[in-house]
Design a protein around this motif. Structure first.
Motif, PDB file in Angstrom:
ATOM      1  N   THR A  33      18.279  49.393  49.890  1.00  0.00           N
ATOM      2  CA  THR A  33      19.136  49.463  48.707  1.00  0.00           C
ATOM      3  C   THR A  33      19.231  48.101  48.031  1.00  0.00           C
ATOM      4  OG1 THR A  33      21.316  50.137  47.876  1.00  0.00           O
ATOM      5  CG2 THR A  33      21.288  48.967  49.972  1.00  0.00           C
ATOM      6  N   THR A  34      19.312  48.135  46.715  1.00  0.00           N
ATOM      7  CA  THR A  34      19.722  46.943  45.982  1.00  0.00           C
ATOM      8  C   THR A  34      21.247  46.885  46.044  1.00  0.00           C
ATOM      9  OG1 THR A  34      20.104  47.921  43.798  1.00  0.00           O
ATOM     10  CG2 THR A  34      17.825  47.395  44.387  1.00  0.00           C
ATOM     11  N   VAL A  35      21.794  45.702  45.817  1.00  0.00           N
ATOM     12  CA  VAL A  35      23.258  45.537  45.830  1.00  0.00           C
ATOM     13  C   VAL A  35      23.658  44.560  44.737  1.00  0.00           C
ATOM     14  CG1 VAL A  35      25.287  44.878  47.169  1.00  0.00           C
ATOM     15  CG2 VAL A  35      23.326  45.884  48.343  1.00  0.00           C
ATOM     16  N   THR A  36      24.606  44.970  43.914  1.00  0.00           N
ATOM     17  CA  THR A  36      25.298  44.041  43.027  1.00  0.00           C
ATOM     18  C   THR A  36      26.777  44.167  43.359  1.00  0.00           C
ATOM     19  OG1 THR A  36      23.634  44.324  41.304  1.00  0.00           O
ATOM     20  CG2 THR A  36      25.725  43.334  40.653  1.00  0.00           C
ATOM     21  N   PHE A  37      27.348  43.095  43.876  1.00  0.00           N
ATOM     22  CA  PHE A  37      28.682  43.128  44.486  1.00  0.00           C
ATOM     23  C   PHE A  37      29.563  42.101  43.795  1.00  0.00           C
ATOM     24  CE2 PHE A  37      31.573  42.707  48.229  1.00  0.00           C
ATOM     25  CZ  PHE A  37      31.806  44.059  48.450  1.00  0.00           C
ATOM     26  N   VAL A  38      30.681  42.559  43.230  1.00  0.00           N
ATOM     27  CA  VAL A  38      31.538  41.714  42.402  1.00  0.00           C
ATOM     28  C   VAL A  38      32.939  41.639  43.007  1.00  0.00           C
ATOM     29  CG1 VAL A  38      32.574  41.423  40.120  1.00  0.00           C
ATOM     30  CG2 VAL A  38      30.255  42.363  40.333  1.00  0.00           C
ATOM     31  N   ILE A  39      33.447  40.424  43.145  1.00  0.00           N
ATOM     32  CA  ILE A  39      34.831  40.217  43.581  1.00  0.00           C
ATOM     33  C   ILE A  39      35.554  39.441  42.483  1.00  0.00           C
ATOM     34  CG2 ILE A  39      36.340  39.115  45.283  1.00  0.00           C
ATOM     35  CD1 ILE A  39      34.227  39.610  47.391  1.00  0.00           C
ATOM     36  N   ILE A  40      36.688  39.981  42.033  1.00  0.00           N
ATOM     37  CA  ILE A  40      37.491  39.331  40.998  1.00  0.00           C
ATOM     38  C   ILE A  40      38.830  38.931  41.608  1.00  0.00           C
ATOM     39  CG2 ILE A  40      38.524  39.543  38.709  1.00  0.00           C
ATOM     40  CD1 ILE A  40      36.527  41.778  38.120  1.00  0.00           C
ATOM     41  N   GLU A  41      39.066  37.639  41.681  1.00  0.00           N
ATOM     42  CA  GLU A  41      40.327  37.082  42.184  1.00  0.00           C
ATOM     43  C   GLU A  41      40.951  36.267  41.068  1.00  0.00           C
ATOM     44  OE1 GLU A  41      43.484  35.825  43.358  1.00  0.00           O
ATOM     45  OE2 GLU A  41      42.562  36.784  45.099  1.00  0.00           O
ATOM     46  N   GLY A  42      42.051  36.764  40.502  1.00  0.00           N
ATOM     47  CA  GLY A  42      42.630  36.072  39.365  1.00  0.00           C
ATOM     48  C   GLY A  42      41.641  36.047  38.219  1.00  0.00           C
ATOM     49  N   TRP A  43      41.351  34.856  37.727  1.00  0.00           N
ATOM     50  CA  TRP A  43      40.413  34.689  36.613  1.00  0.00           C
ATOM     51  C   TRP A  43      39.029  34.257  37.074  1.00  0.00           C
ATOM     52  CZ3 TRP A  43      41.821  36.649  32.103  1.00  0.00           C
ATOM     53  CH2 TRP A  43      43.188  36.845  31.868  1.00  0.00           C
ATOM     54  N   VAL A  44      38.775  34.341  38.384  1.00  0.00           N
ATOM     55  CA  VAL A  44      37.480  33.938  38.943  1.00  0.00           C
ATOM     56  C   VAL A  44      36.663  35.175  39.306  1.00  0.00           C
ATOM     57  CG1 VAL A  44      36.299  32.720  40.809  1.00  0.00           C
ATOM     58  CG2 VAL A  44      38.377  31.744  39.801  1.00  0.00           C
ATOM     59  N   ILE A  45      35.427  35.217  38.827  1.00  0.00           N
ATOM     60  CA  ILE A  45      34.481  36.291  39.146  1.00  0.00           C
ATOM     61  C   ILE A  45      33.407  35.723  40.064  1.00  0.00           C
ATOM     62  CG2 ILE A  45      32.780  37.910  38.244  1.00  0.00           C
ATOM     63  CD1 ILE A  45      34.220  37.788  35.553  1.00  0.00           C
ATOM     64  N   THR A  46      33.159  36.399  41.186  1.00  0.00           N
ATOM     65  CA  THR A  46      32.082  36.023  42.090  1.00  0.00           C
ATOM     66  C   THR A  46      31.144  37.212  42.229  1.00  0.00           C
ATOM     67  OG1 THR A  46      33.644  34.617  43.319  1.00  0.00           O
ATOM     68  CG2 THR A  46      31.510  35.063  44.350  1.00  0.00           C
ATOM     69  N   VAL A  47      29.860  36.984  41.974  1.00  0.00           N
ATOM     70  CA  VAL A  47      28.872  38.064  42.014  1.00  0.00           C
ATOM     71  C   VAL A  47      27.772  37.700  43.003  1.00  0.00           C
ATOM     72  CG1 VAL A  47      27.247  39.464  40.694  1.00  0.00           C
ATOM     73  CG2 VAL A  47      29.348  38.635  39.603  1.00  0.00           C
ATOM     74  N   ALA A  48      27.475  38.622  43.905  1.00  0.00           N
ATOM     75  CA  ALA A  48      26.364  38.462  44.849  1.00  0.00           C
ATOM     76  C   ALA A  48      25.393  39.618  44.630  1.00  0.00           C
ATOM     77  CB  ALA A  48      26.873  38.461  46.286  1.00  0.00           C
TER      78      ALA A  48
END
Length: 450
Positions: A157-172
């Motif tokens: 599988t491909t994975v696009t994984f996003v975590i949003i904490e406050g105003w910070v976006i982290t994408v793996a």
């Protein structure tokens, strides 16, 4: 700047200039170690509104057209974690585009988030937690891949994984599903990498250096057709989770990008390759501008299908990140006369001006890039220079999080070609199983069972 007296107001150290009647708080320090004055009104506004601007409102929509039934999504807007004596929330969005079956996509959807969170210490404040995410995401992706291999199924599988904490976006991300962010202040930010071999020369070089072969399908008589693929296996991606049968130089180590939005927010689009094969980022954003997220996701999928037809599962997640709505400000009460000393201390004379404007101290309305890394080497992604490295337990595998006895761990730098001298006791450390996984991904031993 000199001050005639120092006072405490609302717990803030302030200086008063009697000549101008202006009051300044001391919050910043110059390179000489001297405190710099900031208008007290700014400090008080920051103090009173700090919690209000910390968390944006998040609204999302999902649309999908299925052909093979191998696309899966994760949508969680109220994930909780403890912070000090309280609880705070963050949001998680994931898109898992499976191939050769759906087993890897389903397994990753069900296990990746827990594996990431288990790699983060529990006693971190918000800034430390955000800084720990890139390393934890690498650990979580590799552990999820390693554990799935034990099941014995061959899908990926491909994975696009996003975590949003406050105003910070982290994408793996691994694979070819893409994530873009359209800032409300202008500018499109590409938050994922394209790991298709046709478009990524660095990944082609990495795979051939690790022992893999790259080429197109041979239709006979020297005719090559289709995209570049990695052999054995014939996968046209260089990174994924699963794909046990294609060699471990197809790695699960994600490309990671982390940004801090302005408090104006913006719109994020996460889509599988069925969308991006048909639409550019600009076209996807333009076709749904002004629509709410649910309608926007449906419109993007519709536009993609009109352009290319339903060749593959086509999935789109649209996320609007918005400032919290503020109640209307109450009418100010009538001003009361202030006499004598109070007037001279706290009231600016109408005829005078001053160069320190409140607007100079507001948060900048720009997107700030905090972190970006795409190396496939665990020795670089888990390295000891990482800012919160020493917060991680020393005698615990940096990937699978199992506890190890002193002396059992193997330095992640072991057998690396680093120009900097490292010692066996330079952490972080891996258990023997994860060390074998690392060496296989780097082409230092034949691929085998985990």
């Amino acid at each position: 700047m000199g001050f005639d007296c120092i006072v405490y107001l609302s717990g803030i150290l302030a200086g008063v200039d009697l000549a101008t009647g202006l009051v300044f708080g001391f919050v910043t320090m110059s390179s000489r170690g001297q405190y710099q004055p900031v208008p007290l009104s700014v400090l008080l506004k920051r103090e009173s509104s700090n919690e209000k601007i910390e968390k944006p409102e998040i609204v999302h929509g999902l649309a999908s057209q299925s052909k093979k039934g191998e696309d899966f999504t994760l949508l969680k807007t109220e994930c909780q974690r403890t912070r000090g004596n309280g609880v705070t929330t963050f949001s998680v969005f994931g898109l898992f585009d499976g191939h050769n079956g759906s087993a890897a996509a389903i397994y990753t959807k069900e296990n990746l988030l827990n594996n990431v969170l288990n790699a983060i210490p529990t006693d971190l404040n918000t800034d430390e937690w955000v800084a720990a995410l890139p390393r934890a995401l690498v650990s979580g992706f590799v552990k999820t891949d390693k554990d799935f291999h034990k099941i014995g199924k061959k899908s990926g599988t491909t994975v696009t994984f996003v975590i949003i904490e406050g105003w910070v976006i982290t994408v793996a991300s691994v694979g070819d599903s893409q994530c873009i962010f359209d800032s409300a202040n202008g500018g499109i930010y590409y938050l994922s990498a394209d790991h298709r071999l046709d478009f990524n020369e660095d990944e082609r070089e990495r795979i051939t250096a690790s022992g893999g072969d790259i080429g197109r399908l041979n239709a006979g008589c020297g005719t090559e057709i289709g995209p570049l693929r990695c052999w054995p296996g014939g996968l046209c991606l260089s990174r994924s989770i699963g794909d046990r049968d294609v060699g471990e130089f197809i790695v699960p180590v994600p490309y990671i990008k982390q940004i801090k939005m302005s408090t104006a927010g913006g719109r994020m689009i996460i889509s599988s390759d069925g969308v991006w094969d048909a639409l550019s980022a600009e076209a996807a954003l333009d076709c749904c501008r002004g629509m709410p997220p649910e309608a926007a996701a449906a419109q993007i999928v519709k536009e993609a299908l009109q352009a290319n037809g339903l060749r593959d599962d086509t999935t789109c997640i649209v996320i609007d990140i918005l400032p919290q709505e503020k109640p209307a400000a109450p009418s100010p009460p009538p001003k009361k006369p202030v006499k004598h000393l109070l007037m001279s201390l706290f009231c600016k004379k109408p005829s005078e001006s001053f160069s320190y404007k409140d607007k100079e101290y507001k948060e900048p309305y720009v997107v700030e890039e905090l972190f970006e890394e795409g190396s496939a080497l665990l020795s670089e992604r888990l390295n000891t220079k990482y800012p919160v490295c020493n917060m991680f337990k020393l005698f615990m595998c940096a990937v699978c999080q199992i506890e190890m006895k002193p002396g059992e761990g193997i330095s992640v730098h072991a057998r690396t070609s680093s120009l900097v001298k490292v010692c066996p006791w330079d952490g972080p450390f891996l258990c023997s199983s994860c060390q074998e996984k690392k060496e296989a991904m780097e082409g230092k031993r034949p691929s085998g069972n985990d």
